[in-house]
Each structure stands twice: as structure tokens, then as C-alpha cells.
Write a protein that holds these residues in place. Structure first.
Motif, mmCIF file in Angstrom:
data_model
loop_
_atom_site.group_PDB
_atom_site.id
_atom_site.type_symbol
_atom_site.label_atom_id
_atom_site.label_comp_id
_atom_site.label_asym_id
_atom_site.label_seq_id
_atom_site.Cartn_x
_atom_site.Cartn_y
_atom_site.Cartn_z
ATOM 1 N N ASN A 48 0.958 -1.182 -0.128
ATOM 2 C CA ASN A 48 -0.101 -0.038 0.110
ATOM 3 C C ASN A 48 0.922 1.256 -0.123
ATOM 4 O OD1 ASN A 48 -2.258 -1.697 -0.027
ATOM 5 N ND2 ASN A 48 -2.557 -1.538 2.274
ATOM 6 N N ARG A 49 2.164 1.110 0.324
ATOM 7 C CA ARG A 49 3.088 2.381 0.640
ATOM 8 C C ARG A 49 3.318 2.640 -0.712
ATOM 9 N NH1 ARG A 49 6.136 5.384 3.469
ATOM 10 N NH2 ARG A 49 8.517 5.869 2.725
ATOM 11 N N LYS A 50 3.374 1.931 -1.820
ATOM 12 C CA LYS A 50 3.744 2.282 -3.042
ATOM 13 C C LYS A 50 2.773 3.323 -3.657
ATOM 14 C CE LYS A 50 5.777 -2.132 -4.146
ATOM 15 N NZ LYS A 50 5.888 -3.355 -5.026
ATOM 16 N N TRP A 56 1.754 10.895 -2.574
ATOM 17 C CA TRP A 56 2.326 12.123 -2.101
ATOM 18 C C TRP A 56 3.315 12.861 -2.645
ATOM 19 C CZ3 TRP A 56 7.590 13.588 -1.568
ATOM 20 C CH2 TRP A 56 7.862 14.332 -0.645
ATOM 21 N N ASN A 57 3.871 12.144 -4.085
ATOM 22 C CA ASN A 57 4.479 12.915 -5.115
ATOM 23 C C ASN A 57 3.615 13.819 -5.745
ATOM 24 O OD1 ASN A 57 7.799 12.252 -5.472
ATOM 25 N ND2 ASN A 57 6.737 10.535 -4.726
ATOM 26 N N VAL A 58 2.449 13.317 -5.929
ATOM 27 C CA VAL A 58 1.385 14.072 -6.884
ATOM 28 C C VAL A 58 1.323 15.554 -5.958
ATOM 29 C CG1 VAL A 58 -1.136 14.263 -7.616
ATOM 30 C CG2 VAL A 58 0.384 12.440 -8.117
ATOM 31 N N LEU A 67 3.954 10.860 -11.919
ATOM 32 C CA LEU A 67 4.579 9.938 -12.996
ATOM 33 C C LEU A 67 5.921 9.442 -12.907
ATOM 34 C CD1 LEU A 67 3.014 11.823 -16.060
ATOM 35 C CD2 LEU A 67 1.996 9.948 -15.129
ATOM 36 N N SER A 68 6.620 10.189 -12.356
ATOM 37 C CA SER A 68 8.154 9.906 -11.995
ATOM 38 C C SER A 68 8.031 8.474 -10.962
ATOM 39 C CB SER A 68 8.809 11.020 -11.566
ATOM 40 O OG SER A 68 10.369 10.658 -11.118
ATOM 41 N N GLU A 69 7.242 8.655 -10.021
ATOM 42 C CA GLU A 69 7.319 7.495 -8.879
ATOM 43 C C GLU A 69 6.630 6.312 -9.490
ATOM 44 O OE1 GLU A 69 7.851 5.622 -5.185
ATOM 45 O OE2 GLU A 69 8.506 7.660 -6.186
ATOM 46 N N LEU A 70 5.694 6.438 -10.579
ATOM 47 C CA LEU A 70 5.210 5.229 -11.146
ATOM 48 C C LEU A 70 6.337 4.571 -12.313
ATOM 49 C CD1 LEU A 70 1.739 6.764 -12.174
ATOM 50 C CD2 LEU A 70 2.026 4.554 -10.805
ATOM 51 N N LYS A 71 6.756 5.509 -12.559
ATOM 52 C CA LYS A 71 8.009 5.069 -13.518
ATOM 53 C C LYS A 71 9.046 4.007 -12.489
ATOM 54 C CE LYS A 71 11.490 6.260 -16.802
ATOM 55 N NZ LYS A 71 12.512 7.233 -17.325
ATOM 56 N N ARG A 72 9.339 4.673 -11.292
ATOM 57 C CA ARG A 72 10.240 4.142 -10.328
ATOM 58 C C ARG A 72 9.695 2.649 -10.006
ATOM 59 N NH1 ARG A 72 13.276 5.298 -5.707
ATOM 60 N NH2 ARG A 72 11.375 5.464 -4.557
#
Length: 391
Positions: A48-50, A56-58, A67-72
Motif C-alpha cells: 500500500n505504501r507504493k 504523496w509525489n502528486v 508519473l516519476s514515482e510510477l516509473k520508479r
């Protein structure tokens, strides 16, 4: 026989992934006639933290940050193919279901490495301190409690952990603080010190699969791995400014993960193998990352450690201090939080940088890595596993 490893292989964390990769590879190398699998489990809280990190980044960095976090997340998911995963996956609160599967499928369970004793990120009760009566031998390897203030934990929880530790064949711990935690839970538990498995990083596999990083860095950042560069992975902008002022004419300053206006390059979208390659090629590394420290030193890259952890105090010794001071005997290359925040203008610090850049610590670092790596052999002897070829 079949050996199961229960660890943090799915975390969006470079060190967590690489320690799982390294331990599985090392055991496969040690016991080529046995099967080694990483049990494909992730705690629901960790999963769930993902999503939380995307949101959080949004919130803090807009759609681009999300989007950057989704890419990670996508990058780390793609790295799972390099791990020897179990055929069945688990993300469940029903730990008995997981434990029953382990007990039936494996002949031995190894829990760890990494901060598997810190249940802040997985929730208590935790799969990594299993309150289950396995019919197979259970060990931990290089387990750490880092981040958990266990002196504030209730007596009942500590007693439950103690009962589990007493049933294990051996509790392999990575640092003194973790051994202290085990002994607080139970004086009867048998502990042994184990080095972090990233000291056995499979360089051939990583360099072969990370080779494309050269072309990608040159295309995206106009940055060459063949250039002379210093990597900085620490949240101290004033220090990066001073490093740039003193060494910028001879070296490129590369910020990894921590952005700075004073660095020549900022790189944040590497996969774990690529990260390892970037650290290997550096002239030196200044870091506040535990596995960043290990990966640099084991590849022969001179390293200075800045420990910003709020965990390290009179009651709890942090993992970076344990590593650099207690294990490696390199106290002059370690700066605690108060020192790290105030040394910027001190010539003594930059004198050490000069010494490192000139190869002054090469033998001491090499000897320290070799000495710490040898603790793995002591652990292997305790397993009582004899490979057919060695009988």
C-alpha cells in the motif's frame, strides 16, 4: 534440498533489492546442487505504501512527480526477473497461510537480510519474526532492527519475539544494535554476526546487464561514465557547493537521488544495477546511504559517510556507525549527524577527501571489506548443509 529466503525483495528501495539479489546468488553459488528461492511475499502495508508514495509525489511535486514515482515502481518491477522467485506470490494478512506454504515447500528458511526486525514498515505481527512452529530449521541472515525503538515496545511483544528467536537455529544479525534487540527479547537466543550480502554483489551479472547505462546517460544527460566525477548522495547543499568550488575544475559533481543546484548532473532514474555501475566508476562517493556505502567500498570506490539518521543516539547505535566504526574501523571517514551539519568549512574534512582521491585509504578499505566478508563463512558452517559435490 530447497532453501527459501524471506526478505524485502519487492520494496522500492535500491539496497533492499540488491541485498536480496546478492544473498540468493551467493547461496546458489555456495550450494549449486540445491535449490534457492526467494519467497515472493510482500506485506500489505508495504504494498500500500507504493500507492501512498505516488499520491504523496502528486501532492508535493504535481502530476510530473507522480508519473516519476510510477516509473520508479515500473523499473523495480522489471528487475524482479533477475530474482529466483517462488512459483506462488503472497500479499496477505493471513500469515499462517504463508507459513504453511513455506513449511511444505522448503527444507530450510532463511529470513533476511535488511531491516526485517523493524515492523514499522510491515506491521506487527510480522512475517519476519514468525510466531509459527515450523518443522524445518529457521535462521535469519544479517537481520537488522534499524529504525525500531525497541526499548519502547511492550513487554508482551518483546516476549513474543523472544519465543520466536529461541526456536530459531541461529539469529544472524547485521549490527550490534540488532543483537542487543534480540538479547532484550531473550537471553537464550543464539546470535551470530553476519555481513550484509551486498558485499558479495555479483559484479559480472550487474555489469553485463547495466552496460546500457553508459549509452542512456550520455543520451539523456550528456554525461560520460569515463569522465572523472564525484558522486554525492547526501542532503547537504552547502557541502555540495563547497565540493564543487574546491574540486569542480578537475571533477564533475554528480548528485544521485538528492538534487542540488551546485552539481553538474542530477540523476534519479537509475535501476539498481545501473546505480551500482555509476558508483563503481566514480572517483569517490560521499553518501548518507547504507547500501550506497557498501556498494561503493566493495567495488573499490573511496567513500565518506555522512550519517543523518535520527536513530543513532545513546541508546541506539545506527547501522552506518556500526558499519564504518565498529566493523570497518574507518571512524575518520564517518561523520555523525551533528558533525555532518557543521563541517562544511573545516579543512580537515577536505583533507580526507584529498587523501581518498589520491588512493590513501585503498588498502585499509580493501582489508576491511575482506574481513567483514569472511563472517559469511561462519554462518554457512552453522547451516549444516553439505553440497553433494563437497561430500
Amino acid at each position: 534440498m530447497r532453501i527459501g529466503i524471506l526478505t524485502f525483495h519487492k520494496a522500492i528501495n535500491y539496497g533492499a533489492y540488491l541485498q536480496a539479489f546478492s544473498l540468493s546468488k551467493k547461496l546458489q553459488e555456495q550450494f549449486p546442487n540445491h535449490e534457492v528461492e526467494i519467497i515472493d511475499y510482500i506485506a500489505p502495508k508495504e504494498q500500500n505504501r507504493k500507492l501512498y508514495m505516488v499520491l504523496w509525489n502528486v501532492k508535493h511535486h504535481g502530476i510530473k512527480g507522480g508519473l516519476s514515482e510510477l516509473k520508479r515502481i515500473s523499473v523495480f518491477k522489471s528487475m524482479q526477473k533477475y530474482l529466483p522467485l517462488s512459483p506462488q506470490s503472497f500479499c496477505t494478512k493471513n500469515l499462517n497461510k504463508l507459513f504453511s506454504y513455506i513449511d511444505k515447500r522448503y527444507d530450510m528458511l532463511i529470513i533476511g537480510s535488511d531491516a526485517v526486525f523493524n515492523w514499522n514498515q510491515t506491521k506487527f505481527p510480522t512475517a519476519f519474526i514468525p510466531d509459527y512452529r515450523f518443522s524445518i530449521p529457521v535462521y535469519t541472515y544479517a537481520a537488522s532492527v534499524h529504525g525500531l525503538r525497541f526499548y519502547s515496545v511492550s513487554h508482551d511483544m518483546l516476549q513474543m519475539c523472544g519465543n520466536v528467536f529461541e526456536r530459531m537455529k541461529y539469529v544472524g544479525v547485521r549490527d550490534n544494535c540488532s543483537e542487543q534487540f534480540v538479547k532484550v527479547c531473550s537471553e537464550k537466543a543464539k546470535t551470530i554476526h553476519c555481513c550484509d550480502p551486498t558485499l558479495f554483489i555479483d559484479k559480472n551479472t550487474i555489469y553485463n546487464n547495466g552496460i546500457n547505462v553508459r549509452n542512456r546517460l550520455e543520451k539523456r544527460y550528456k554525461f560520460s561514465l569515463d569522465s572523472k566525477y564525484i558522486v554525492v548522495m547526501a542532503p547537504n547543499n552547502n557541502m555540495i557547493k563547497e565540493i564543487s568550488r574546491r574540486y569542480g575544475n578537475e571533477y564533475k559533481i554528480v548528485s544521485v537521488f538528492v538534487k542540488s543546484a551546485y552539481s553538474d548532473y542530477y540523476i534519479a532514474d537509475l535501476n539498481p544495477f545501473e546505480w551500482t555501475v555509476v558508483l563503481k566508476q566514480a572517483a569517490m562517493v560521499i553518501t548518507s546511504y547504507f547500501h550506497g556505502t557498501l556498494l561503493s567500498l566493495v567495488q573499490g570506490t573511496p567513500t565518506i559517510v555522512l550519517d543523518y539518521s535520527g536513530y543513532c543516539d545513546e541508546q541506539y547505535e545506527g547501522k552506518l556507525k556500526d558499519l564504518m566504526v565498529t566493523r570497518f574501523g574507518l571512524s575518520e571517514l564517518y561523520y555523525d549527524k551533528s558533525e555532518a551539519e557543521n563541517f562544511v568549512g573545516e579543512n580537515a574534512f577536505y583533507s580526507r577527501v584529498d587523501t581518498l582521491l589520491s588512493g590513501g585509504y585503498e588498502k585499509r578499505i580493501s582489508d576491511a571489506v575482506k574481513r567483514e566478508s569472511e563472517t559469511f563463512n561462519n554462518f554457512i558452517k552453522l547451516l549444516g548443509v553439505a553440497d553433494d559435490q563437497k561430500k
